[in-house]
Design an enzyme around this catalytic site. Structure first.
Site, PDB file in Angstrom:
ATOM      1  N   ASP A   1       0.906  -1.122  -0.052  1.00 42.97           N
ATOM      2  CA  ASP A   1      -0.187   0.020  -0.088  1.00 42.97           C
ATOM      3  C   ASP A   1       0.807   1.157  -0.008  1.00 42.97           C
ATOM      4  OD1 ASP A   1      -2.819   0.687  -0.104  1.00 42.97           O
ATOM      5  OD2 ASP A   1      -2.464   1.748   1.747  1.00 42.97           O
TER       6      ASP A   1
ATOM      7  N   TYR B   1     -12.398   3.263   1.129  1.00 44.99           N
ATOM      8  CA  TYR B   1     -11.632   3.275   2.780  1.00 44.99           C
ATOM      9  C   TYR B   1     -12.182   4.060   3.660  1.00 44.99           C
ATOM     10  CZ  TYR B   1      -7.325   0.747   1.483  1.00 44.99           C
ATOM     11  OH  TYR B   1      -6.312  -0.266   1.084  1.00 44.99           O
TER      12      TYR B   1
ATOM     13  N   CYS C   1     -10.776   3.599  -4.280  1.00 44.76           N
ATOM     14  CA  CYS C   1     -10.040   3.507  -3.140  1.00 44.76           C
ATOM     15  C   CYS C   1     -10.375   4.558  -1.962  1.00 44.76           C
ATOM     16  CB  CYS C   1      -8.490   3.693  -3.775  1.00 44.76           C
ATOM     17  SG  CYS C   1      -7.213   3.884  -2.401  1.00 44.76           S
TER      18      CYS C   1
ATOM     19  N   GLU D   1      -9.527  -3.488  -6.195  1.00 43.45           N
ATOM     20  CA  GLU D   1      -9.288  -3.366  -4.916  1.00 43.45           C
ATOM     21  C   GLU D   1      -9.380  -4.472  -4.212  1.00 43.45           C
ATOM     22  OE1 GLU D   1      -8.587  -0.984  -2.735  1.00 43.45           O
ATOM     23  OE2 GLU D   1      -8.426   0.999  -3.499  1.00 43.45           O
TER      24      GLU D   1
ATOM     25  N   TYR E   1      -8.621   5.661   9.257  1.00 41.96           N
ATOM     26  CA  TYR E   1      -9.634   5.922   7.926  1.00 41.96           C
ATOM     27  C   TYR E   1     -11.102   6.136   8.741  1.00 41.96           C
ATOM     28  CZ  TYR E   1      -5.472   4.439   5.187  1.00 41.96           C
ATOM     29  OH  TYR E   1      -4.379   4.339   4.700  1.00 41.96           O
TER      30      TYR E   1
END
Length: 216
Positions: free
Chosen positions: A44, A138, A134, A207, A164
């Site tokens: 990531d 998240y 994304c 993803e 997040y």
């Protein structure tokens, strides 16, 4: 209903496979193997570097000062995620330089280059649609896992969840959601909508594959 919700609903099973992936469930309940979390963090980190390039590209594609400001804010938000990965990876004595030099896995290359290709060949709306799963996904995952952290402040992956689920990241996701509607300055033709739906669905599948690659 905004554009993001329409695109998400158009690929609902694919979206669900992403936000409720085994990796996410195991992260939430704390059962995710340490090695899988480490692998994910390294990949990531590399992923975020490429996404920063994509947001820099959105600045190049900008048609107005507001577009430039949006690109600048989004790029800053992506770069602000890197220190989280650096802090978490320090437990394995991995330095930022070592993270940046790690080898990209196939899932990382496939996803990030897809987004960059969409951005190069399309317009600013195309690029933001490719980025949306994304950025906004998240935030949805962070909100879903927040009760786990509230119930267990010593959660193994609490720092990741807090990032997040936190106000700053949630704000970035809200901005990204609104940005899609701002960029859609006229009604979409059926062919244009289908094109955006394909882009969104492909990025969403990427993803899920990115999560899966950490479990392999």
């Amino acid at each position: 209903m905004g554009l993001f919700a329409e695109l998400r609903d158009a690929c609902a099973p694919t979206w669900q496979a992403y936000v409720d992936h085994e990796f996410v469930r195991c992260l939430g309940d704390g059962s995710l193997p340490e090695g899988a979390f480490k692998d994910y963090l390294v990949q990531d980190y590399l992923f975020l570097i490429q996404f920063a390039r994509a947001y820099a590209l959105s600045g190049y594609k900008a048609q107005s000062v507001d577009d430039l400001r949006g690109a600048h804010e989004a790029l800053g938000a992506i770069l602000n995620e890197l220190p989280l990965h650096e802090r978490l990876c320090a437990r394995w004595d991995l330095t930022p330089d070592e993270l940046a030099m790690a080898e990209e896995k196939s899932a990382t290359v496939a996803y990030t280059r897809f987004v960059l290709d969409v951005g190069m060949s399309g317009d600013l709306l195309d690029l933001n649609v490719a980025l949306a799963p994304c950025v906004i996904g998240y935030a949805e995952i962070g909100q879903a896992l927040a009760p786990r952290l509230a119930a267990n402040p010593e959660h193994r992956f609490g720092e990741w969840i807090a990032e997040y689920a936190g106000e700053a990241y949630q704000h970035s996701a809200d901005v990204a959601t609104a940005r899609l509607d701002d960029l859609m300055d006229q009604p979409l033709s059926s062919s244009r909508r289908s094109q955006l739906e394909r882009t969104f669905a492909t990025a969403t599948r990427c993803e899920a594959q990115f999560w899966q690659s950490a479990l392999a």
